[in-house]
Write an enzyme that holds these catalytic residues in place. Sequence first.
Site, short mmCIF file in Angstrom:
data_model
loop_
_atom_site.label_atom_id
_atom_site.label_comp_id
_atom_site.label_asym_id
_atom_site.label_seq_id
_atom_site.Cartn_x
_atom_site.Cartn_y
_atom_site.Cartn_z
CB THR A 15 -5.53 -75.95 -7.82
OG1 THR A 15 -4.82 -74.64 -8.13
CG2 THR A 15 -4.78 -76.51 -9.23
CG PHE B 226 -4.00 -81.19 -8.25
CD1 PHE B 226 -2.70 -80.92 -8.24
CD2 PHE B 226 -4.68 -80.17 -7.09
CE1 PHE B 226 -2.11 -79.77 -7.88
CE2 PHE B 226 -4.00 -79.17 -6.66
CZ PHE B 226 -2.57 -79.11 -6.75
#
Length: 285
Positions: free
Chosen positions: A173, A175
């Site tokens: 992921t 961010f």
Amino acid sequence: MSKLKIAFQGEPGANSHIAIAEAYPEAEPMPCATFEDALSAISSGEAELGMIPIENSVAGRVADIHHLLPASGLFIIGEWFLPVRHQLMAVKGTRLEDIKSVESHVHALGQCRRIIRKLGIKPIVHADTAGSARDISERKDETVAAIASRLAAKIYGLDILAEDIEDEAHNTTRFVVLAREPKWAPQGAGPLVTTFVFRVRNLPAALYKALGGFATNGVNMTKLESYMVDGNFFATQFYADVDGHPDDKGLAFAIEELKFFSREFRIVGVYPGHPFRATFSETQD
């Protein structure tokens, strides 16, 4: 001296919490129920920064962020990449064969389809991963498991029944770190990313013409996504990431050309590219 407070969406033990602990180990993570709450906490000054997921290598872009971020008036000052490792957990003393259902965020369930199918258990969608871990720890039902992080298992006193159960090893992921004020990284300070949003004029081939300057000036665009504005099918806004600093000659020319064909343009951030980017650079044949 008070600790730097960083807002995130989710409960203690969420992947956003882990990203904060890695990127800012001395900071105080501030859990928020929704993305809107997290952005509001930054805007109001309740939190100095925010750690917000924007895309995942398996699930794609994180819903809502692309229209919430430009409207928030906040700025990106950094990014962080987190390899996501999912754990199957349950209340202490539970045996794997006792599990009948598993709860987690819809993305986590989707990223762990193989083991869910293998165990023949029922997936149940929960608001978030860490929240599902907290819920099953409170219910103490030995037939229900959760998919969450190792940190969540530790926080809520759960046993990990199966480790690193994600289907894809590359599950990562990205961010972005948000702040109230812009903080441009200085030109020449290593690999940089410039993020901007724009809306093209309602002209034939406007997008093609607007982006032409990036090709002719040798600027690498690593992300381009569109989304509707106010539910209008004809008012499309674009979100883009490019390599470089706006004062670099090539990027400056490309932005100038983009502005000519755009009715709106705003730079959201100029920040250092995370070292993880080097791991997915395309190699030339």
